[in-house]
Write a protein that holds these residues in place. Structure first.
Motif, short mmCIF file in Angstrom:
data_model
loop_
_atom_site.label_atom_id
_atom_site.label_comp_id
_atom_site.label_asym_id
_atom_site.label_seq_id
_atom_site.Cartn_x
_atom_site.Cartn_y
_atom_site.Cartn_z
N ARG A 248 0.96 -1.24 0.19
CA ARG A 248 0.55 -0.07 0.03
C ARG A 248 1.22 0.99 -0.53
NH1 ARG A 248 -5.52 0.10 -1.40
NH2 ARG A 248 -6.41 -1.64 -0.75
N GLN A 249 1.98 1.40 0.39
CA GLN A 249 2.83 2.58 0.80
C GLN A 249 4.03 2.34 -0.56
OE1 GLN A 249 6.69 2.27 3.03
NE2 GLN A 249 6.50 3.89 4.21
N ALA A 250 4.08 1.45 -1.05
CA ALA A 250 4.62 1.42 -2.43
C ALA A 250 3.49 1.99 -3.33
CB ALA A 250 5.00 0.18 -2.92
N PHE A 251 1.99 2.26 -3.38
CA PHE A 251 0.86 2.40 -4.14
C PHE A 251 0.58 3.37 -4.06
CE2 PHE A 251 -3.61 2.35 -4.68
CZ PHE A 251 -3.34 2.03 -5.91
N ASP A 252 0.54 3.89 -3.01
CA ASP A 252 1.01 5.83 -2.49
C ASP A 252 1.77 6.04 -2.97
OD1 ASP A 252 -0.75 7.87 -1.48
OD2 ASP A 252 1.30 7.67 -0.20
N ASP A 253 2.76 5.55 -2.89
CA ASP A 253 4.14 6.30 -3.64
C ASP A 253 4.01 6.73 -5.32
OD1 ASP A 253 5.51 6.84 -0.85
OD2 ASP A 253 6.76 5.18 -1.04
N TRP A 254 3.93 6.11 -6.09
CA TRP A 254 3.82 5.47 -7.18
C TRP A 254 2.26 6.52 -7.82
CZ3 TRP A 254 -0.88 2.94 -9.61
CH2 TRP A 254 -1.19 2.59 -11.74
N ARG A 255 1.60 5.84 -7.02
CA ARG A 255 0.29 7.21 -7.53
C ARG A 255 0.17 8.36 -7.59
NH1 ARG A 255 -5.44 6.60 -5.70
NH2 ARG A 255 -5.59 7.47 -7.75
N ASN A 256 2.07 8.64 -6.81
CA ASN A 256 1.99 10.18 -6.71
C ASN A 256 3.66 11.00 -7.28
OD1 ASN A 256 1.82 13.35 -6.15
ND2 ASN A 256 1.09 13.27 -4.07
N ARG A 257 3.98 11.79 -8.02
CA ARG A 257 4.75 12.51 -8.31
C ARG A 257 5.26 13.27 -8.70
NH1 ARG A 257 5.22 10.75 -14.62
NH2 ARG A 257 7.13 12.09 -14.63
N GLY A 258 4.31 13.66 -7.65
CA GLY A 258 4.90 15.81 -7.23
C GLY A 258 5.62 15.72 -6.16
N ARG A 259 5.60 14.11 -5.26
CA ARG A 259 6.93 14.32 -4.16
C ARG A 259 7.52 13.04 -4.49
NH1 ARG A 259 4.11 10.14 -1.47
NH2 ARG A 259 1.97 9.95 -0.87
N LEU B 260 14.22 7.40 -11.41
CA LEU B 260 13.36 6.22 -11.08
C LEU B 260 12.52 5.61 -11.61
CD1 LEU B 260 14.22 4.48 -8.51
CD2 LEU B 260 12.84 6.11 -7.12
N ASN B 261 12.51 4.56 -11.89
CA ASN B 261 11.57 3.39 -13.00
C ASN B 261 11.10 4.22 -14.13
OD1 ASN B 261 9.70 1.54 -13.92
ND2 ASN B 261 8.06 2.65 -13.33
N ASN B 262 12.41 4.86 -14.81
CA ASN B 262 13.27 5.51 -16.03
C ASN B 262 11.84 6.24 -16.02
OD1 ASN B 262 14.13 5.30 -18.45
ND2 ASN B 262 12.83 3.52 -19.28
N THR B 263 11.46 7.53 -15.30
CA THR B 263 10.39 8.07 -15.37
C THR B 263 11.52 9.12 -13.77
OG1 THR B 263 8.62 8.52 -14.59
CG2 THR B 263 8.99 7.82 -13.55
N ILE B 264 10.16 10.57 -14.26
CA ILE B 264 10.66 10.96 -12.44
C ILE B 264 10.33 11.94 -11.57
CG2 ILE B 264 11.66 13.45 -12.39
CD1 ILE B 264 13.22 13.75 -15.23
N TYR B 265 10.05 11.64 -10.75
CA TYR B 265 9.70 11.95 -9.27
C TYR B 265 10.86 13.28 -8.79
CZ TYR B 265 7.39 7.03 -8.53
OH TYR B 265 6.67 5.89 -8.85
#
Length: 638
Positions: A430-441, A459-464
């Motif tokens: 769940r914590q990882a799921f919440d992190d994945w949903r928000n790239r604004g932090r 990270l994950n070939n994208t940007i947070y």
């Protein structure tokens, strides 16, 4: 491996070689073109080009002054009533260096607000998104493993106890494996079959398969996309347009809007100048084409090609008119309703990276040409993604659950699996799921440096990303005092959690060389064009002289992270399978903090200080991306 062959010098030289394309040594900067090109926006000419940046790098720290302190416009207030860098709107096609029209570069006119595409064909679709299905799977796993509570009354006092629930391992494994299929982008089964998002993974490892070619007969190429939450995922990160180098062509878009995907369709195309005009010997200048063997790619204009409102649960099919492909650099697809980071980019494969290498070679070099060729190829590709990536954390833990068997450490005393272990695993997922949903932090485990104004995490070939003083939940906007006047400095912390080199680029979309707002009013149709569109602008690359800034890869940890399922040292609270009611049952006695699962030791890092020589455009202050692995690796700041 490609990642091992990339040397910093080669990476640093990337944009300069792409922009001047092997031009003679005298052409140190496109600024030198001004003496030969027709200038003057209002006179049907171009905006002047500016010098390259100046920069100094010592160790893992770089200082940069944009355009060597040069500015086209007088000092002013970009956010006032009369922005100095806003140009008058001209309802004509953009012009080349010598004043010739570039076809299909006028996106909107008062008479024809959607000037570059036909009316979309629209059909209803199932709007269920990967977020919805992953959330349903997690709900079900939590429900079947929820502790049982028994309360007894003894002499007027109620005593309550929580007992781990017995979990059916077959159902648990099936649910976990379905989640893995969603994350990997596999064929979906059961209740998840025939989803509109099938084939679009949330792990970004398929870059080697995301190249399409323009059909030489139809002069078109089809690009399929899904939009949901903060995500835009596409089946094309690169297009080979060699068949239409000198011909107009069409991108055939098929766009599916899933849950929480309501947006305005706004492909933003960036165009170079016409290299065929760069033999200036007739004007007493040099031949920048070296007799037709060099192809200087010099920044010209960028523009939103449309701003068409799209609703959830609908598929939109439309055809976008493009100029001859020798002009085309790339097309961003972004949504202002959640921007950043709702964005994806499709690039011209033929614009070289370095030494003539095709632009898609970076992705195939890291992830392989076909990560779906075998299970081994797939796991090798996913293995290049950092273990701290939220999507990979979910993937790893669901895989553990999908292969889980009953043993002495996880057996429920009444048979089946001990539900406390599943509950503990679900807390981390769940914590990882919440992190994945928000790239604004920044995701779990990461923190901004104390002196950073902006942190960018590859990270994950994208940007947070995260802004100083911003909680990451509201719209990501810079506050007052963070680059709103020329001379301002911004400290940027660059982090890399993946196991290959990323390359940071900072681009200006009109603040330095000017922009115009050509767009129509879509408010009556539910759109937001006049408030947000770029219209057209004259872009510039702030790292063109020295090339993109390499951010070193993370170092792989010696051991894989331990989860409740994989940790064999797991023990229940009091040794007999009973968890007292005053104990946090979700952990089942495993004294492990959530953050311990995310080990950020060995993360690659670089620090950048940028001094701006101009005011930002009203639309966008900072546009940041990865030069080697673009696709969804973008993080912009308003």
């Amino acid at each position: 491996m490609f990642r091992k062959s990339i040397r910093l010098a080669a990476v640093m030289a990337l944009p300069a070689s792409a922009m001047v394309g092997g031009a003679p040594a005298w052409a140190q900067t496109p600024f030198d073109l001004n003496m030969f090109c027709k200038l003057g926006h209002a006179e049907g000419g171009q905006q002047p080009r500016v010098p390259f940046e100046t920069r100094t790098t010592v160790g893992n720290s770089t200082t940069l002054l944009t355009a060597n302190g040069y500015s086209v416009f007088p000092e002013g207030d970009s956010f006032g009533t009369n922005p100095p860098n806003m140009l008058p709107t001209i309802y004509e096609n953009a012009k080349t260096c010598r004043g010739n029209e570039i076809p299909n570069t006028l996106p909107s006119t008062p008479e024809n607000p959607y000037n570059l595409h036909d009316d979309p064909v629209i059909r209803a679709i199932d709007k269920t998104s990967p977020t919805d299905d992953l959330d349903w799977i997690m709900d079900r796993l939590e429900a079947i493993s929820e502790p049982q509570e028994i309360c007894r009354n003894f002499r007027g006092t109620e005593h309550c106890y929580s007992y781990p629930r017995r979990v059916d391992p077959s159902e648990m494994r099936t649910l976990a494996r379905r989640a893995v299929d969603i994350i990997e982008g596999n064929e979906l089964k059961g209740r998840f079959s025939e989803r509109e998002y099938e084939g679009f993974p949330i792990l970004h490892y398929l870059g080697g398969l995301k190249t399409k070619a323009v059909d030489p007969e139809t002069k078109s190429v089809t690009v399929n996309q899904i939009w949901y939450d903060s995500h835009i995922e596409s089946d094309a990160a690169y297009i080979d347009p060699i068949a239409v180098t000198d011909e107009e062509w069409t991108i055939h878009y098929v766009v599916k809007i899933l849950n929480r995907g309501h947006e305005d369709f706004a492909p933003y195309a960036m165009f170079f100048d016409d290299w065929t005009e760069f033999d200036f010997t007739d004007l007493g200048g040099p031949d920048m084409t070296a007799g037709g063997t060099a192809f200087p790619r010099v920044p010209n204009i960028g523009m939103d090609q449309t701003f068409f409102p799209m609703q959830e649960g609908l598929e939109y099919t439309l055809n976008m008119k493009m100029p001859p492909a020798r002009f085309w650099n790339l097309s961003y697809h972004w949504g202002w309703r959640q921007h950043p980071p709702r964005v994806q980019v499709t690039e011209n494969m033929r614009v070289p990276l370095r030494n003539g290498a095709l632009r898609n070679s970076a992705e195939s070099g890291v992830f392989g040409e076909n990560p779906r060729a075998s299970e081994e190829a797939k796991l090798a590709a996913i293995g290049m993604i950092g273990d701290t990536a939220p999507a990979k954390r979910m993937w790893q833990m669901f895989r553990e659950m999908g292969g889980m068997t009953i043993n002495r450490t996880n057996r429920h005393f009444g048979g089946g699996l001990n539900g406390s272990i599943i509950q503990a695993q679900m807390h981390l997922i769940r914590q990882a799921f919440d992190d994945w949903r928000n790239r604004g932090r920044l995701p779990t485990g990461y923190e901004m440096a104390e002196d950073a104004d902006v942190t960018v995490l590859f990270l994950n070939n994208t940007i947070y990303g995260q802004l100083k003083g911003h909680d990451g939940d509201a719209e990501v906007r810079m506050g007052e005092g963070f680059w709103d006047t020329r001379g301002d400095k911004v400290n940027i912390q660059l982090l890399n959690g993946d196991y290959y080199v990323h390359a940071y680029v900072l681009v200006d979309f009109g603040g330095l060389r000017g922009w115009e707002n050509t767009f129509h009013n879509t408010l009556p149709l539910g759109g937001a064009g006049p408030m947000f569109t770029f219209g057209r602008n004259y872009f510039w690359i702030h790292v063109a002289g020295g090339g993109p800034i390499p951010v070193p890869p993370a170092t792989r940890p010696d051991d894989a992270p331990r989860s409740p399922v994989s940790d064999r040292a797991w023990q229940v609270a009091n040794g007999n399978g009973v968890v007292p009611s005053n104990f946090e049952f979700a952990w089942g006695g495993m004294q492990q903090e959530m953050n311990d699962y995310v080990n950020i030791d060995g993360i690659g890092e670089h620090h950048l200080e940028v001094e701006f020589s101009y005011e930002p455009s009203r639309r966008l202050r900072m546009y940041q991306f990865d030069a080697l692995h673009h696709d969804t690796a973008v993080w912009s700041v308003h």
